[in-house]
Design a protein around this motif. Structure first.
Motif, mmCIF file in Angstrom:
data_model
loop_
_atom_site.group_PDB
_atom_site.id
_atom_site.type_symbol
_atom_site.label_atom_id
_atom_site.label_comp_id
_atom_site.label_asym_id
_atom_site.label_seq_id
_atom_site.Cartn_x
_atom_site.Cartn_y
_atom_site.Cartn_z
ATOM 1 N N GLU A 59 0.826 -1.218 0.000
ATOM 2 C CA GLU A 59 0.000 0.000 0.000
ATOM 3 C C GLU A 59 0.855 1.260 0.000
ATOM 4 O OE1 GLU A 59 -3.302 0.573 -0.376
ATOM 5 O OE2 GLU A 59 -3.526 -1.565 -0.737
ATOM 6 N N ARG A 60 1.948 1.253 0.737
ATOM 7 C CA ARG A 60 2.799 2.441 0.799
ATOM 8 C C ARG A 60 3.499 2.727 -0.534
ATOM 9 N NH1 ARG A 60 7.969 0.574 4.464
ATOM 10 N NH2 ARG A 60 9.180 -0.198 2.713
ATOM 11 N N ASP A 61 3.494 1.740 -1.435
ATOM 12 C CA ASP A 61 4.124 1.889 -2.744
ATOM 13 C C ASP A 61 3.106 2.146 -3.858
ATOM 14 O OD1 ASP A 61 6.675 1.531 -1.688
ATOM 15 O OD2 ASP A 61 6.565 -0.644 -1.893
ATOM 16 N N ILE A 62 1.886 2.502 -3.475
ATOM 17 C CA ILE A 62 0.815 2.820 -4.429
ATOM 18 C C ILE A 62 0.357 4.247 -4.132
ATOM 19 C CG2 ILE A 62 -1.485 2.214 -5.263
ATOM 20 C CD1 ILE A 62 -1.012 -0.617 -4.055
ATOM 21 N N GLN A 63 0.415 5.128 -5.130
ATOM 22 C CA GLN A 63 0.033 6.520 -4.919
ATOM 23 C C GLN A 63 -0.738 7.041 -6.127
ATOM 24 O OE1 GLN A 63 0.641 8.792 -2.246
ATOM 25 N NE2 GLN A 63 -0.825 9.938 -3.461
ATOM 26 N N THR A 64 -1.979 7.477 -5.890
ATOM 27 C CA THR A 64 -2.743 8.105 -6.960
ATOM 28 C C THR A 64 -2.081 9.428 -7.307
ATOM 29 O OG1 THR A 64 -4.793 7.075 -6.239
ATOM 30 C CG2 THR A 64 -4.988 9.026 -7.617
ATOM 31 N N GLN A 65 -1.824 9.639 -8.591
ATOM 32 C CA GLN A 65 -1.131 10.840 -9.048
ATOM 33 C C GLN A 65 -2.095 11.943 -9.448
ATOM 34 O OE1 GLN A 65 2.486 11.282 -9.277
ATOM 35 N NE2 GLN A 65 2.009 9.782 -7.721
ATOM 36 N N GLY A 66 -3.215 11.580 -10.025
ATOM 37 C CA GLY A 66 -4.143 12.621 -10.427
ATOM 38 C C GLY A 66 -5.302 12.080 -11.232
ATOM 39 N N ILE A 67 -6.378 12.820 -11.182
ATOM 40 C CA ILE A 67 -7.587 12.501 -11.938
ATOM 41 C C ILE A 67 -7.870 13.696 -12.833
ATOM 42 C CG2 ILE A 67 -10.048 12.004 -11.761
ATOM 43 C CD1 ILE A 67 -9.401 10.919 -8.909
ATOM 44 N N GLN A 68 -8.212 13.429 -14.084
ATOM 45 C CA GLN A 68 -8.520 14.511 -15.012
ATOM 46 C C GLN A 68 -9.854 14.244 -15.690
ATOM 47 O OE1 GLN A 68 -5.294 14.759 -17.801
ATOM 48 N NE2 GLN A 68 -4.147 16.150 -16.481
ATOM 49 N N LEU A 69 -10.536 15.322 -15.976
ATOM 50 C CA LEU A 69 -11.784 15.255 -16.730
ATOM 51 C C LEU A 69 -11.716 16.343 -17.790
ATOM 52 C CD1 LEU A 69 -14.626 14.047 -17.069
ATOM 53 C CD2 LEU A 69 -15.446 15.850 -15.513
ATOM 54 N N ASN A 70 -11.848 15.943 -19.059
ATOM 55 C CA ASN A 70 -11.748 16.887 -20.173
ATOM 56 C C ASN A 70 -12.908 16.675 -21.142
ATOM 57 O OD1 ASN A 70 -9.120 18.089 -19.556
ATOM 58 N ND2 ASN A 70 -8.348 16.027 -19.914
#
Length: 185
Positions: free
Chosen positions: A89-100
């Motif tokens: 878990e500590r090696d999993i990181q959401t970077q970003g969500i985009q909506l276009n």
């Protein structure tokens, strides 16, 4: 005959360290006596023991709400695959969500055209790190099978470069001291 020598040691790869021994001579002695500066670089290499990458999902739908909901489901499937592969878990990181918005270009007579909104594109990216380099190809296959539309990496690194930097400093200092002593004779 040299009365003072300055010693600089630089350890390189995977980091950089600098150690300096300042001259001990007075300014008048230094002005009348040549000064030799010795710069020594040491490089140590070792195979990487971890890899990181960013994986992403993308979905298209007629409405923003639908695109985000579809992307959430696709990303959750991807995250389940990541966890099943043994990524902590500590090696999993959401970077970003985009909506276009998603547009279609419609050509019109006379070489003109216009954009027509046809829906929305939702995307999500997740950064992961694995210490199991030997099964990296299997992991990449599992991620794309689970719905990853993009994979950036892997980027290889050494999890703890401190011991390598220390050994490089020790070797550089020993070589530099030997060379400076030889010049000072």
């Amino acid at each position: 005959f040299l009365k003072a020598a300055a010693l600089s040691a630089v350890a390189m790869q995977p980091g950089m360290a600098l150690a300096q021994q300042a001259p001990t001579a007075s300014i008048s002695e230094m002005a009348s006596t040549p000064l030799v500066r010795v710069n020594i670089a040491e490089s140590l290499r070792t195979p990487p023991d971890e890899a990181s990458m960013t994986v992403g999902t993308q979905t298209k739908a007629a409405t923003a709400t639908e695109a985000v909901a579809l992307n959430k489901a696709k990303t959750e499937k991807l995250l389940a695959t990541i966890r099943a592969a043994g990524i902590r878990e500590r090696d999993i990181q959401t970077q970003g969500i985009q909506l276009n918005p998603d547009y279609r270009w419609d050509n019109e007579p006379g070489g003109r055209g216009r954009q027509t909104l046809i829906g929305y594109i939702a995307s999500n990216s997740v950064q992961i790190k694995t210490r199991n380099i030997d099964t990296l190809t299997t992991l990449l296959d599992a991620l794309t099978t689970a719905g990853a539309d993009s994979v950036y990496g892997p980027n290889f690194s050494i999890s703890d470069p401190a011991p390598l930097r220390k050994e490089a400093r020790i070797r550089a200092m020993a070589r530099g001291l030997a060379e400076a002593t030889e010049y000072a004779r």
